[in-house]
Design an enzyme around this catalytic site. Structure first.
Site, PDB file in Angstrom:
ATOM      1  N   LYS A  13       0.830  -1.217   0.000  1.00  0.00           N
ATOM      2  CA  LYS A  13       0.000   0.000   0.000  1.00  0.00           C
ATOM      3  C   LYS A  13       0.861   1.262   0.000  1.00  0.00           C
ATOM      4  O   LYS A  13       0.638   2.176  -0.785  1.00  0.00           O
ATOM      5  CB  LYS A  13      -0.920   0.035   1.236  1.00  0.00           C
ATOM      6  CG  LYS A  13      -1.840  -1.167   1.372  1.00  0.00           C
ATOM      7  CD  LYS A  13      -2.803  -1.020   2.541  1.00  0.00           C
ATOM      8  CE  LYS A  13      -2.147  -0.977   3.903  1.00  0.00           C
ATOM      9  NZ  LYS A  13      -1.517  -2.245   4.325  1.00  0.00           N
ATOM     10  N   ARG A  88      -9.479   0.646   9.076  1.00  0.00           N
ATOM     11  CA  ARG A  88      -9.040  -0.712   9.403  1.00  0.00           C
ATOM     12  C   ARG A  88     -10.094  -1.474  10.196  1.00  0.00           C
ATOM     13  O   ARG A  88      -9.868  -2.623  10.541  1.00  0.00           O
ATOM     14  CB  ARG A  88      -7.775  -0.640  10.251  1.00  0.00           C
ATOM     15  CG  ARG A  88      -6.472  -0.875   9.446  1.00  0.00           C
ATOM     16  CD  ARG A  88      -5.338  -0.583  10.382  1.00  0.00           C
ATOM     17  NE  ARG A  88      -4.124  -1.267  10.149  1.00  0.00           N
ATOM     18  CZ  ARG A  88      -3.023  -0.705   9.634  1.00  0.00           C
ATOM     19  NH1 ARG A  88      -3.055   0.521   9.198  1.00  0.00           N
ATOM     20  NH2 ARG A  88      -1.922  -1.381   9.541  1.00  0.00           N
ATOM     21  N   ARG A 127      12.542  -6.295   5.477  1.00  0.00           N
ATOM     22  CA  ARG A 127      12.627  -4.877   5.085  1.00  0.00           C
ATOM     23  C   ARG A 127      13.355  -4.022   6.128  1.00  0.00           C
ATOM     24  O   ARG A 127      13.304  -4.282   7.325  1.00  0.00           O
ATOM     25  CB  ARG A 127      11.254  -4.308   4.743  1.00  0.00           C
ATOM     26  CG  ARG A 127      10.370  -4.004   5.893  1.00  0.00           C
ATOM     27  CD  ARG A 127       9.074  -3.359   5.417  1.00  0.00           C
ATOM     28  NE  ARG A 127       8.167  -3.153   6.509  1.00  0.00           N
ATOM     29  CZ  ARG A 127       6.971  -2.616   6.411  1.00  0.00           C
ATOM     30  NH1 ARG A 127       6.515  -2.233   5.239  1.00  0.00           N
ATOM     31  NH2 ARG A 127       6.210  -2.453   7.475  1.00  0.00           N
ATOM     32  N   ARG A 161      11.729  -1.496  11.320  1.00  0.00           N
ATOM     33  CA  ARG A 161      10.555  -1.171  12.130  1.00  0.00           C
ATOM     34  C   ARG A 161      10.436  -2.205  13.230  1.00  0.00           C
ATOM     35  O   ARG A 161      10.486  -3.404  12.953  1.00  0.00           O
ATOM     36  CB  ARG A 161       9.303  -1.183  11.253  1.00  0.00           C
ATOM     37  CG  ARG A 161       9.014   0.170  10.645  1.00  0.00           C
ATOM     38  CD  ARG A 161       7.855   0.138   9.728  1.00  0.00           C
ATOM     39  NE  ARG A 161       6.616  -0.351  10.338  1.00  0.00           N
ATOM     40  CZ  ARG A 161       5.428  -0.263   9.741  1.00  0.00           C
ATOM     41  NH1 ARG A 161       5.336   0.291   8.555  1.00  0.00           N
ATOM     42  NH2 ARG A 161       4.342  -0.730  10.329  1.00  0.00           N
ATOM     43  N   ARG A 172      -0.112  -8.499  13.942  1.00  0.00           N
ATOM     44  CA  ARG A 172      -0.591  -7.557  12.915  1.00  0.00           C
ATOM     45  C   ARG A 172      -1.410  -8.302  11.851  1.00  0.00           C
ATOM     46  O   ARG A 172      -2.422  -7.811  11.370  1.00  0.00           O
ATOM     47  CB  ARG A 172       0.589  -6.822  12.259  1.00  0.00           C
ATOM     48  CG  ARG A 172       1.231  -5.822  13.217  1.00  0.00           C
ATOM     49  CD  ARG A 172       2.577  -5.351  12.713  1.00  0.00           C
ATOM     50  NE  ARG A 172       2.488  -4.521  11.534  1.00  0.00           N
ATOM     51  CZ  ARG A 172       3.488  -4.350  10.671  1.00  0.00           C
ATOM     52  NH1 ARG A 172       4.643  -4.960  10.853  1.00  0.00           N
ATOM     53  NH2 ARG A 172       3.341  -3.569   9.639  1.00  0.00           N
TER      54      ARG A 172
END
Ligand code: AMP
Length: 216
Positions: A13, A88, A127, A161, A172
């Protein structure tokens, strides 16, 4: 134009939103980014959100709705807005309808990026980004040309992160499946939902999104 990008964490996204900003001159409103900057500044909202974000759960609806409503109002002159990471929950989706109506706006497109769980775990666990300029990288798919040196600003400082850790990531993903995925029927009933294969190559995903926006 109001465009909502939906999809699990790691569906792409944020990456696609950044490209849409350049292509169409839209404003990207990412609730995750907003919350991270609140946490960084140590604001009251940041203090409330910090632990919840670190656990991989969703920040309470009332806090999110207030935060995004202020930002949407600030962008009243924008060409259009991309909502990235919001709504969400069904509660947030309903609140969005009300706030848009009050501002004489409406949702033009809701685009879901579909990616399977295995791919998500692989994407997120690899990442990292440059601490100094924010450039995003991935250990396997897009590592810096020279190991340990940022391609863009030559910094040697990188960060991950904290919520990309395996344990938080599981929470998550559960939050996505148990709360966020429930809003898909909400939008498909309204007739504005389009699903795109988010597993495809980044440029192809981008072209598919453009087709939806351009009405092809
Ligand atoms: P993201 O960067 O979109 O993955 O968001 C990071 C974290 O911020 C999420 O795991 C949630 O804890 C929180 N968050 C972001 N957007 C929302 C939202 N719309 N509702 C509730 N929590 C959110």
């Amino acid at each position: 134009m109001i465009l909502i990008l939906l999809g699990a964490p790691g569906a792409g996204k944020g990456t696609q939103a950044e490209r849409l900003v350049t292509e169409y001159g839209l404003v990207q409103l990412s609730t995750g980014e907003m919350l991270r900057s609140e946490v960084k500044s140590g604001s009251e909202l940041g203090q409330k959100a910090k632990e919840i974000m670190e656990s991989g759960q969703l920040v309470p609806d009332d806090l999110i709705i207030k935060m995004i409503s202020v930002r949407i109002s600030q962008e009243s002159d924008a060409e259009g807005i991309i909502l990235d990471g919001f709504p969400r929950t069904t509660e947030q989706a309903k609140a969005l309808d009300i706030m848009l109506k009050e501002k004489d706006l409406r949702i033009n497109h809701v685009i879901q990026l579909e990616v399977n769980e295995e791919e998500i775990v692989e994407r997120l666990s690899g990442r990292f980004s440059c601490t100094d300029c924010g450039m995003g990288y991935h250990e396997k798919f897009s590592a810096p040309a020279n190991k340990g040196i940022c391609d863009k600003c030559k910094s040697t400082n990188f960060t991950r992160r904290s919520d990309d850790s395996p344990k938080t990531l599981r929470n998550r993903l559960s939050a996505y499946k148990e709360q966020t995925a429930l809003i898909l029927p909400y939008y498909s009933t309204k007739g504005c939902l389009k699903s795109i294969d988010g597993m495809a190559e980044m440029d192809i995903v981008f072209d598919e999104i453009k087709k939806v926006i351009d009405g092809d």
